[in-house]
Every structure is written in C-alpha cells, then in structure tokens.
Design an enzyme around this catalytic site. Structure first.
Site, PDB file in Angstrom:
ATOM      1  N   ASP A 139      45.732  33.800  40.416  1.00 49.99           N
ATOM      2  CA  ASP A 139      44.894  34.454  39.414  1.00 49.99           C
ATOM      3  C   ASP A 139      43.446  33.980  39.493  1.00 49.99           C
ATOM      4  OD1 ASP A 139      47.177  35.726  38.422  1.00 49.99           O
ATOM      5  OD2 ASP A 139      47.597  34.068  37.038  1.00 49.99           O
ATOM      6  N   LYS A 140      42.566  34.790  38.967  1.00 50.70           N
ATOM      7  CA  LYS A 140      41.131  34.471  38.948  1.00 50.70           C
ATOM      8  C   LYS A 140      40.874  33.073  38.400  1.00 50.70           C
ATOM      9  CE  LYS A 140      36.886  35.740  36.495  1.00 50.70           C
ATOM     10  NZ  LYS A 140      36.283  36.634  35.482  1.00 50.70           N
TER      11      LYS A 140
END
Length: 309
Positions: A139-140
């Site tokens: 994820d970011k």
C-alpha cells in the site's frame, strides 16, 4: 496473443468467471480480466462468453486469449528511490511510506513505476501499460521491500512463486491493544466488503483463502509491536486480519479507530524481509530492511508513554 486453458474443478463450481480466472492467474488483475470478457477474448466450452456474471460449472473448459502488451507510455521520472538489489532480472526496492507503487487513472506521475522506468529503462510488460514489472504491491502508506521484474520471464517465475505461497514476506507492525498470545495464526478468508466496496473484509462471500502468522516482539500496555508473516498475499491482508482479531494497526485510516493521536501518515506497517528463488540462478536470496525513521519515532513515543504509565 498468449492463450491459456483451464478446466473447472468441482470445488470451484458456481464461482463468477472473472473471480475464477483471477484466482488462476495472480499476475492479471480482475479488472483486466473483466475487460477481456467484454472484448470476447474468453471461450467457455468453445463458445465466446460475454456474460459478466457467468458462474463456472464443473468441467467447463475455459480458454483465455491474452493480447500482447501495448508499448508502455508511462513517462520515466527522475525520482530518488532506494535500490537494495538489482541485476538483469529483478530489482528490489525499499519503498518509502507515502509513495504510490504504480500509476492509476487520474494519477500517472510520481509513482515507483515512474521512478523505476527512469532508473532501469525497461520493466516486464506482463501487467500492461500502467503496472510494468509489478509482481506484487504494498500500500501507499506501507513502507519497505518490494520486488519488481525487469523482464517477462522473471515476472512469470516470481508470479508462480507467489501463487505457490513460497515467497518469504515478513512485516513489522504496531497494533492497538495488548496481545496476550506470544504467537498465533489468523486463517480467515478475505474478499471485498459487502457494503463498503472500497474496503476489504473477512467474509465467506466471493473471498480467497488468507493466512497470516504473527509473533509478538514487544508489549507496551495499550500497544503491541508484532512481526507478521504472510502465507498468502491478499489486498490489505495484515490490516484486515489484525482488525478482525480486534488489534487494528496504529495509524490505519481505514480499518483502525477514527481518532489517532500520533499524527501518522498512515498505518504503521513495514515490509522488513523479502526472500525468493532467483528466476535465473535458481538460488534462494533474501533481503532485510531496517525500520524507517517514522517507525522508530513511533516506537520511542510509545516506549516513553508506557514508562510513564
């Protein structure tokens, strides 16, 4: 044009066509498979299938035609990125928190892919125009180690290892609450949330097997530092599983408490170990990443807070 054929087993009957195919081919996204269905690139028992909601039946023979990838048109960008390892087949990156892995509609710049296209010049084309080289994602706001394929042969080899659950992936995470067990295993299927389609959830409906092993590293009263090892790699797996057992990740804006006092950029989750069999040499290689600054600062704050209580 690449062609693949699958025969449906009895335990897979009544699964939606797009979900069935995404389970068989981890390297292709479900949205890409849905586009192939719309474009009539899929045959069922010799017939072109256009029904999006078709549910497969036992002994169905499914043929899928995968078009040759288009020329990449995502622009290389001179963005600093930490390369842990690189050769002709793979590049291992230590991704900072806050960096998006690959471009998406409306956001085609500033991603890890843009940076790697500048640094490596060429990446695997299997995942198409906007996800070249991306075998798996984090994820970011998750930091840490990520492997990227530089050619299609390496990509297929790494994707097969992911499918077989043989890749070694270990994360460090801060969670809410005091976990009493020293170690444990969460075996709970994950799929799209039945109500909030932007979230994942533990569910028996249209879900995939998901297994996370965890071990307590240190307890701080209201918080616990854990090590989580992935046996499978579902979207948001660690975040969903820890929330499921009532120990969501600190800073998680989706699966954690609405109010968070540490002013974090996102969940306290770091991919600290990554190991796999090299696509060309056949040798097992493993990499480790130290805890980043944001993680160490949080650790210090929580340690100080636990001493004062």
């Amino acid at each position: 044009m690449e062609r693949q054929v699958f025969i449906v087993d009895d335990h897979e009957e009544d699964t939606r066509l797009d979900l069935y195919l995404s389970n068989q081919m981890d390297q292709l996204s479900r949205s890409f498979i849905q586009k192939l269905i719309e474009q009539e690139k899929i045959k069922i028992n010799g017939q072109r299938e256009t029904l999006k909601k078709y549910k497969v039946k036992e002994n169905d023979v499914i043929e899928i035609e995968i078009p040759l990838p288009k020329k990449l048109d995502i622009q290389p960008e001179n963005i600093p990125v930490t390369i842990v390892f690189e050769d002709d087949d793979v590049v291992i990156v230590d991704k900072p928190q806050g960096m998006v892995v690959h471009p998406a509609p409306g956001n085609y710049t500033g991603t890890l892919v843009n940076a790697l296209l500048y640094h490596c010049k060429t990446l695997s084309s299997i995942n198409g125009i906007i996800r070249p080289g991306i075998v798996h994602r984090i994820d970011k706001d998750t930091s840490g180690l990520l492997m990227v394929a530089k050619n299609d042969k390496a990509h297929r080899c790494l994707a097969e290892q992911l499918k077989e659950h043989s890749i070694h992936r270990v994360y460090a995470a801060f969670v809410y609450g005091n976990i009493k067990e020293d170690k444990g295993t969460i075996d709970a299927p994950i799929g799209r949330h039945p109500v909030d389609r932007l979230k994942m959830a533990v569910t028996d409906r249209n879900s995939k097997t998901a297994i996370t092993h965890f071990e307590v590293l240190q307890r701080f009263g209201n918080y616990t530092l854990i090590e989580a090892k992935l046996e499978t790699g579902r979207t948001h797996q660690i975040r969903v599983h820890m929330s499921y057992i009532q120990h969501p990740l600190v800073g998680d804006p989706v699966y954690g408490p609405k109010k968070e006092k540490f002013n974090l950029q996102g969940q306290a989750l770091h991919a600290k170990e990554l190991g796999f069999v090299h696509p060309s040499t056949g040798l097992y290689i493993e990499f480790k990443s130290p805890l980043p600054d944001y993680f160490n600062k949080l650790l210090q704050i929580i340690e100080n807070g636990s001493r004062q209580n």
